[in-house]
Enzyme design. Structure first.
Site, PDB file in Angstrom:
ATOM      1  CG  HIS A  99     -18.367 -16.839  34.486  1.00 30.25           C
ATOM      2  ND1 HIS A  99     -17.031 -16.128  33.849  1.00 30.25           N
ATOM      3  CD2 HIS A  99     -18.281 -17.841  35.415  1.00 30.25           C
ATOM      4  CE1 HIS A  99     -16.071 -17.285  34.197  1.00 30.25           C
ATOM      5  NE2 HIS A  99     -16.614 -17.989  35.240  1.00 30.25           N
TER       6      HIS A  99
ATOM      7  CB  THR B 110     -16.095 -23.222  41.892  1.00 33.05           C
ATOM      8  OG1 THR B 110     -16.631 -22.107  40.031  1.00 33.05           O
ATOM      9  CG2 THR B 110     -16.746 -24.876  41.139  1.00 33.05           C
TER      10      THR B 110
HETATM   11  C1  8OZ Z   1     -13.378 -24.292  38.942  1.00 35.32           C
HETATM   12  C2  8OZ Z   1     -13.781 -25.179  39.264  1.00 35.32           C
HETATM   13  C3  8OZ Z   1     -14.687 -25.128  38.349  1.00 35.32           C
HETATM   14  C4  8OZ Z   1     -15.554 -24.136  38.009  1.00 35.32           C
HETATM   15  C5  8OZ Z   1     -14.026 -20.748  36.620  1.00 35.32           C
HETATM   16  C6  8OZ Z   1     -16.303 -21.423  37.001  1.00 35.32           C
HETATM   17  O1  8OZ Z   1     -13.144 -21.182  36.497  1.00 35.32           O
HETATM   18  C7  8OZ Z   1     -15.188 -21.641  37.849  1.00 35.32           C
HETATM   19  C8  8OZ Z   1     -14.538 -22.898  38.262  1.00 35.32           C
HETATM   20  C9  8OZ Z   1     -13.491 -22.955  38.442  1.00 35.32           C
HETATM   21  O2  8OZ Z   1     -15.008 -19.919  35.841  1.00 35.32           O
END
Ligand code: 8OZ
Length: 373
Positions: A178, A25
């Protein structure tokens, strides 16, 4: 002997090597629309065997952070087409990570300022990232969610199906579901965030029902050979927990063995943190997870992630513990990570301050090695 640098076919996708850029991200897509700077960033990294995009919201409801991309407007899909064209032009392969954040959101990011949705109306002890009027970023507590009505679930499954079709039409080689890190699907899977008493809560089978409805819808739409999944059996990210992760994720992978998926992506330990993080009373046995998957006939590529360095990655592939290794932070700072791993050269150090939000600095300005004269 197979090495990290050998090609591999995963489902319908042919990869030049087994080095994968993990989803990262970066909060650099205002209005949820990927732009030319994003295209440059991915293109610079296209020597990876596979690029997995940053988590990408399937709908406005699935949004939880400022300036993360989406898959649900014509503008976003046009933006992604520029990214996939750039990556393919550079000889790479790219899948999009399909994301619904569930309760990890803020009312200011939701349609009509509504509550984020979740399996149960439990607030996560977690933060999200917002951008202020003046363009500066800040972290905010996640908002109180509302529990999804059972009758809303088919609509979200349909959102995943549509987004998968749109992704393929935008030129992606496939999609990664995801199902990790405490977002919607993981909120259903883990008992700490799922207190439902209907067919989607309680038993392991019930908690996994939503996931498999999503897998069914996507594989029917785009084919299992272009579909992959990411799970994180013990991560505490975004306040998810389960006292008994081994049987839960054994059930998940045994059932996934019934689909000819492209790959299964496992985050070992706490995401971005200790690899030996434990939930429940014993260490998680990742080798047993893979054995259970293969015992049910599963043959998707096995992708591992979390804190791998060069030697660990070389060994994991050489010893057959993994088919693919995903690198996160090293890919932020090293667009030519594949070359550096091959040559054993030093790596640039990523700058944490520029991970989330901003422009080209700390994004597209990390240097590649000079070409040998
Ligand atoms: C870091 C900051 C915001 C989102 C994840 C999509 O942990 C994220 C994410 C990581 O899978």
């Amino acid at each position: 002997m197979t090495t990290l640098f050998d090609p591999i076919k995963i489902g319908d996708i042919e990869l030049a090597n087994r080095i994968v850029m993990a989803p990262l991200t970066r909060n650099r897509s205002p209005k949820a629309v990927p732009n030319t700077l994003n295209a440059t960033y991915y293109e610079q990294r296209a020597t990876a065997g596979l690029l997995i995009t940053e988590a990408t919201a399937i709908t406005h409801q699935g949004q939880g952070y400022a300036d993360v991309p989406g898959l649900y407007t014509p503008e976003a899909l046009d933006g992604w087409k520029k990214v996939t064209d750039a990556v393919h032009g550079a000889g790479g392969k790219i899948v999009v990570q399909m994301w619904h954040v569930g309760r990890i959101s803020h009312t200011s990011l939701q349609p009509n300022g509504g509550k984020p949705v979740a399996p149960s109306a439990l607030v996560a002890k977690s933060k999200t990232y917002l951008v202020n009027e003046d363009g500066t970023g800040s972290f905010a507590e996640t908002s109180e969610p509302r529990a999804l009505e059972i009758g809303e679930l088919p609509g979200i499954v349909e959102d995943y199906r549509k987004a998968a079709r749109a992704a393929i039409d935008a030129g992606f080689d496939g999609v990664e579901i995801h199902a990790a890190n405490g977002y919607l699907i993981d909120q259903f899977l883990r008992s700490g965030s799922n207190k439902r008493t209907d067919a989607y809560g309680g038993s392991i089978e019930n908690r996994a029902r939503f996931l498999f409805e999503v897998v069914d819808a996507i594989t029917a739409e785009i084919g299992a050979g272009r579909t992959a999944i990411r799970i994180s059996p013990v991560t505490p990210a975004n306040d998810v927990s389960d006292p008994n992760p081994q049987p839960l994720f054994t059930y998940v992978v045994e059932k996934l063995a019934g689909y000819d998926l492209a790959y299964i992506h496992i985050i070992e330990g706490a995401t971005g943190g200790p690899r030996d993080h434990q939930q429940g009373d014993k260490p998680f046995d990742y080798a047993a997870l893979r054995t259970a998957y293969e015992a049910k006939g599963g043959h998707a590529a096995w992708m591992v992630n979390n804190g791998y360095d060069r030697q660990m990655a070389l060994d994991a592939v050489a010893e057959g513990q993994a088919d693919l290794v995903a690198f996160g932070k090293p890919f932020i700072a090293n667009p030519d990570l594949v070359r550096r791993l091959k040559e054993g050269t030093a790596l640039n150090t990523p700058d944490q301050k520029t991970f989330y939000g901003g422009g080209a600095v700390g994004y597209t300005d990390y240097p590649a090695l000079e070409n040998a004269a």
